[in-house]
Design a protein around this motif. Structure first.
Motif, PDB file in Angstrom:
ATOM      1  N   VAL A 140       3.780  26.726  20.298  1.00  0.00           N
ATOM      2  CA  VAL A 140       4.067  25.837  19.177  1.00  0.00           C
ATOM      3  C   VAL A 140       3.629  24.420  19.525  1.00  0.00           C
ATOM      4  O   VAL A 140       3.677  24.006  20.681  1.00  0.00           O
ATOM      5  N   ALA A 144       7.738  21.297  13.249  1.00  0.00           N
ATOM      6  CA  ALA A 144       7.603  22.174  12.083  1.00  0.00           C
ATOM      7  C   ALA A 144       7.230  23.588  12.498  1.00  0.00           C
ATOM      8  O   ALA A 144       7.718  24.574  11.916  1.00  0.00           O
ATOM      9  N   ASP A 145       6.359  23.706  13.515  1.00  0.00           N
ATOM     10  CA  ASP A 145       6.004  25.038  14.025  1.00  0.00           C
ATOM     11  C   ASP A 145       7.221  25.742  14.600  1.00  0.00           C
ATOM     12  O   ASP A 145       7.418  26.950  14.385  1.00  0.00           O
ATOM     13  N   LEU A 147      10.384  25.236  13.804  1.00  0.00           N
ATOM     14  CA  LEU A 147      11.279  25.603  12.709  1.00  0.00           C
ATOM     15  C   LEU A 147      10.789  26.863  12.005  1.00  0.00           C
ATOM     16  O   LEU A 147      11.589  27.743  11.640  1.00  0.00           O
ATOM     17  N   ALA A 148       9.477  26.998  11.840  1.00  0.00           N
ATOM     18  CA  ALA A 148       8.925  28.198  11.218  1.00  0.00           C
ATOM     19  C   ALA A 148       9.187  29.431  12.075  1.00  0.00           C
ATOM     20  O   ALA A 148       9.495  30.514  11.560  1.00  0.00           O
ATOM     21  N   MET A 149       9.085  29.285  13.400  1.00  0.00           N
ATOM     22  CA  MET A 149       9.365  30.412  14.294  1.00  0.00           C
ATOM     23  C   MET A 149      10.838  30.804  14.222  1.00  0.00           C
ATOM     24  O   MET A 149      11.175  32.002  14.221  1.00  0.00           O
ATOM     25  N   GLU A 150      11.723  29.812  14.166  1.00  0.00           N
ATOM     26  CA  GLU A 150      13.153  30.119  14.056  1.00  0.00           C
ATOM     27  C   GLU A 150      13.437  30.879  12.761  1.00  0.00           C
ATOM     28  O   GLU A 150      14.243  31.826  12.738  1.00  0.00           O
ATOM     29  N   LYS A 151      12.780  30.473  11.697  1.00  0.00           N
ATOM     30  CA  LYS A 151      12.991  31.138  10.412  1.00  0.00           C
ATOM     31  C   LYS A 151      12.527  32.592  10.459  1.00  0.00           C
ATOM     32  O   LYS A 151      13.192  33.486   9.907  1.00  0.00           O
ATOM     33  N   SER A 152      11.394  32.849  11.115  1.00  0.00           N
ATOM     34  CA  SER A 152      10.878  34.214  11.186  1.00  0.00           C
ATOM     35  C   SER A 152      11.728  35.106  12.082  1.00  0.00           C
ATOM     36  O   SER A 152      11.762  36.325  11.892  1.00  0.00           O
ATOM     37  N   GLU A 219      20.146  27.080   9.276  1.00  0.00           N
ATOM     38  CA  GLU A 219      18.717  26.755   9.263  1.00  0.00           C
ATOM     39  C   GLU A 219      18.156  26.645  10.669  1.00  0.00           C
ATOM     40  O   GLU A 219      17.050  27.112  10.935  1.00  0.00           O
ATOM     41  N   ARG A 220      18.913  26.016  11.591  1.00  0.00           N
ATOM     42  CA  ARG A 220      18.467  25.897  12.973  1.00  0.00           C
ATOM     43  C   ARG A 220      19.314  26.812  13.849  1.00  0.00           C
ATOM     44  O   ARG A 220      20.531  26.895  13.708  1.00  0.00           O
TER      45      ARG A 220
END
Length: 810
Positions: A140, A144-145, A147-152, A219-220
């Motif tokens: 990453v 932002a990268d 956060l996107a990984m955490e979401k996935s 979210e996090r």
């Protein structure tokens, strides 16, 4: 399952368990048939295709042989193919073979690894595993990268985020070995710097964080940092603790509770007591504390009142005879601080042990006498990578030159210790510029040992061949190339680049713009630091011959001095209000809290104007530093040095201030005859001048143009302005005896580095053409004829001794 995993990791780390695996460690020497058989069988292969022999290649093959044993544990065969005897058309070619080793798997090539990145066992193992796990190990670049990984990963699997300062290190190898074992269970993420570190609050050269995403709905994902020093065993233990129950509950006294089960038996236990009336709130409190203690201790909630009513908490440490210590704490934060301090103490002890071992190793090679040589030694061979810096190659170079904005290029050599020490500072500057949101700055590096064509003359970029390393060039569209000549440090380069962003000179048209130029902050990142400023005043711009001279000087000083140009009516009006005759150059010099305005008449030559500007920028009563000492020595004048103690009480500070004021008055009375300096350079410098330690304060006159003598102002005599001038007069009239003499001698490096010229001389020579062969045969015939004339004398000489020619004249 845990037993097998632990055993596997310990074998890898220690290199033991020889009865379980094939650890011959021999480097496979494959034929063409062997290679294609193993390739078609789908085996994982790491192969070097050897086309030449040299000391550098021999060193690499030695490290490759050592890595073969380690990589066998992962089912990877390591070998080499002699391209002079075997032919692999796809790889035994000069364009590919000499500078890379290749990873194969599934019957095809997976990666080509440059030899610069696989130079020892750690880098070979880490880079090979990194190439194999490219799907499991994500990289990453920004928050932002992440956060996107955490979401996935939310609701699916937990994440392990690892930070290493550079790839190919021991820490990188530990991360990759762990990822190989746990890659299917956790999502591993690797970072080497950038904005993500700010979010994590990283400190140090490496770190690991566990992100609890599998059970998270927010979210996090909750984050648990690894608090112990990084190692394969430490990583394994940390991941085990992340799988431990967050909170356990018992109904008996802590002294009757058994210790933690395997594999947590080396983890402390913390006990909180719950009352029946507050059971639910106590459970919530315990759960919140358990999150904060995660990775440090296991928390147990005791559902009964302790026999000792005065206690509300207890803990048990491992290897302490199962003794339980009871506590009464007004705030549970004190319990958390207790374990944090214990963890810090253990980590500091391990770091001190490591530093002691490093110091012992260092002393066996040579003593590092100062911070500069120590820093250079520590950073030797380490190449720090960052997303903020582009590594240029022959293919990328034209596109990099075509970019708009300011391009900052570092040309370096990997085998040059100073280059490697400055490389890390260059990367740090790039990251600081990226984090501060500065636009239009492109930072790039060029390895001149690998891309020699880029370091030769580049007509497209209009810069001459690079002959000194490290070298930093600043390139702007339609402007001459600028060479950075400042200190090789982070602060100096960062300041230089930010000041270089301003136009030089900046064209002003109103008095308000002049005020903004003289008092404004050139960039938010330079807040609190006032740069030198230079203002050129001309009655007309079009017809004045001095304008081109001033503009040339401004471009030369770009990055060091902010410059501006005011002409025509506004210049005449502004100058008249301040009684300045046109044309003129006003220099506003700032030295910390001191400032000085110099009015310089315009010169007809750029060189003369620059020399007078440089002289005006020198502080009249400076603190000598590595940066400004060459400038003072370049004046060709003697140095009058005042050595004072570092007084911390108010009386001592007043005495030192009074001494400085007396020296300032002496400077004013002495006029142009003397240059003056005060320096806290240290007692060692003072002792080296005199051979002994005099009492402080001490006043010395040294670096005289007439000789190496050092004169000392009479000790215990009051240092007053007129007394100093009378003493200087006696020195000038040879009525004072010198107290010492400057020593002359070379300063060899504190640590012996590679002699690469010798390595180049030992490189295997290439094939010779027919003309060279015929010329050598003629020379041999002549030598044989000469030898025949003195055969008898030569024979007698060789019987007695073997003479080695003396090459000292070279």
């Amino acid at each position: 399952m845990w037993v097998c995993v632990a055993f596997s990791l310990l074998c890898i780390h220690s290199g033991g368990c020889t009865d379980m695996v094939n650890t011959s460690g021999l480097l496979l020497e494959l034929t063409t048939v062997d290679f294609y058989d193993k390739l078609n069988a789908g085996k994982m292969l790491f192969i070097y295709f050897q086309t030449q022999v040299s000391p550098t290649i021999s060193l690499f093959l030695g490290e490759l042989k050592k890595s073969a044993e380690v990589l066998q544990d992962y089912g990877i065969l390591v070998g080499k193919i002699n391209c002079n005897e075997e032919l692999i058309p796809s790889h035994c070619v000069k364009e590919r073979a000499p500078n890379a080793a290749f990873l194969f798997g599934g019957g095809k090539e997976l990666a080509a690894l440059d030899l610069d990145t696989v130079f020892d066992v750690n880098s070979i193992v880490s880079e090979v595993l990194f190439a194999i796990l490219r799907d499991e190990m994500k990289y990453v670049h920004s928050g932002a990268d992440l956060l996107a990984m955490e979401k996935s990963c939310r609701g699916k699997k937990d994440m392990v985020l690892a930070y290493v300062s550079s790839l190919g290190t021991q820490e990188h190898r530990w991360i990759m070995e762990t990822a190989y074992v746990y890659g299917s269970k956790y999502q591993f993420i690797l970072i080497t710097g950038g904005p993500v570190l700010k979010h994590l609050g990283a400190v140090g050269a490496c770190g690991v964080w566990f992100l609890h995403c599998r059970a998270s709905q927010s979210e996090r994902c909750p984050v648990t940092p690894m608090g112990t020093p990084l190692s394969t065993l430490g990583l394994h233990t940390f991941l085990q603790l992340m799988e431990a129950p967050l909170l356990s509950e018992v109904y008996e006294d802590p002294s009757a509770v058994p210790g933690p089960p395997f594999p947590y038996q080396q983890t402390p236990q913390v006990f909180l007591f719950s009352h029946p009336q507050t059971e639910h709130s106590d459970r919530d409190t315990a759960r919140a504390l358990a999150w904060r203690l995660r990775g440090l201790a296991l928390l147990v909630l005791v559902h009964r009142k302790s026999p000792r009513d005065e206690y509300n908490a207890a803990y048990r440490l491992p290897d302490k005879s199962s003794e339980v210590k009871y506590l009464t704490l007004p705030n549970l934060d004190e319990l958390l601080e207790l374990f944090l301090h214990q963890q810090e103490d253990v980590q500091e002890e391990k770091e001190e042990e490591g530093e002691d071992n490093e110091d012992e190793d260092l002393m066996s090679d040579g003593t590092l006498e100062d911070e500069i040589s120590s820093g250079v030694y520590e950073k030797r061979g380490r190449l720090v990578h960052s997303d903020s810096v582009t590594r240029l190659t022959s293919d990328r170079f034209p596109a990099a030159l075509a970019q708009s904005g300011l391009k900052v290029l570092l040309f370096y050599l990997k085998w040059d210790a100073v280059s490697m020490a400055f490389h890390s500072s260059f990367v740090e500057v790039a990251e600081r510029i990226a984090e501060s949101g500065v636009e239009g700055v492109h930072m790039s590096t060029v390895d001149c040992g690998e891309w020699t064509d880029l370091c030769a003359s580049q007509p497209a970029a209009s810069f001459p061949p690079i002959t000194a390393f490290p070298t930093v060039l600043l390139l702007r569209p339609q402007e001459p190339v600028q060479v950075y000549t400042g200190m090789l440090g982070c602060q100096a380069l960062h300041r230089f680049i930010l000041l270089s962003l301003a136009a030089s000179p900046r064209v002003l048209s109103t008095p308000q713009e002049v005020t903004s130029f003289l008092h404004g902050v050139p960039h938010p990142a330079l807040a609190g630091s006032t740069p030198h400023r230079m203002l050129g005043l001309f009655s007309t711009r079009s017809s004045s011959a001095g304008v081109p001279v001033f503009e040339h000087a401004a471009r030369t000083l770009r990055g060091r001095v902010l410059s501006a140009l005011l002409t025509d009516g506004p210049a005449r009006e502004w100058a008249a209000e301040r009684s300045v005759d046109l044309p003129a150059v006003l220099l506003f010099a700032w030295w910390g809290g001191d400032s000085h305005v110099s009015v310089l008449s315009l010169s007809s030559s750029v060189e003369d104007l620059l020399s007078r500007i440089e002289a005006a920028l020198l502080h009249p009563l400076p603190e000598l530093t590595v940066e400004n000492l060459p400038s003072f020595l370049g004046l060709g004048k003697a140095l009058l040095l005042l050595f004072v103690g570092e007084e911390e009480d108010e009386t001592g500070l007043k005495q030192n201030k009074a001494l400085v004021e007396d020296m300032r008055r002496a400077l004013e009375l002495g006029g142009e005859r003397m240059e003056h300096g005060r320096t806290p350079a240290g007692m060692s410098v003072l002792g080296s001048y005199l051979g002994s330690m005099p009492p402080l304060p001490a006043l010395l006159l040294t670096h005289l143009p007439t000789g190496p003598e050092v004169y000392q102002y009479p000790p215990y005599s009051p240092i007053l302005a007129r007394s100093v001038l009378r003493w200087l007069q006696r020195v000038e009239e040879a009525r004072e005896s010198p107290a010492g003499v400057l020593k002359e001698g070379d300063w060899p490096p504190a640590v012996e580095f590679y002699d690469f010229l010798k390595v180049m001389d030992e490189e295997e020579p290439g094939p010779k053409d027919e003309a060279e062969v015929e010329e050598e045969e003629e020379e041999e015939e002549e030598e044989e004829a000469d030898a025949a004339e003195s055969a008898s004398e030569e024979e007698r000489s060789t019987r007695s001794s073997f003479h080695t020619p003396d090459h000292s004249e070279f």
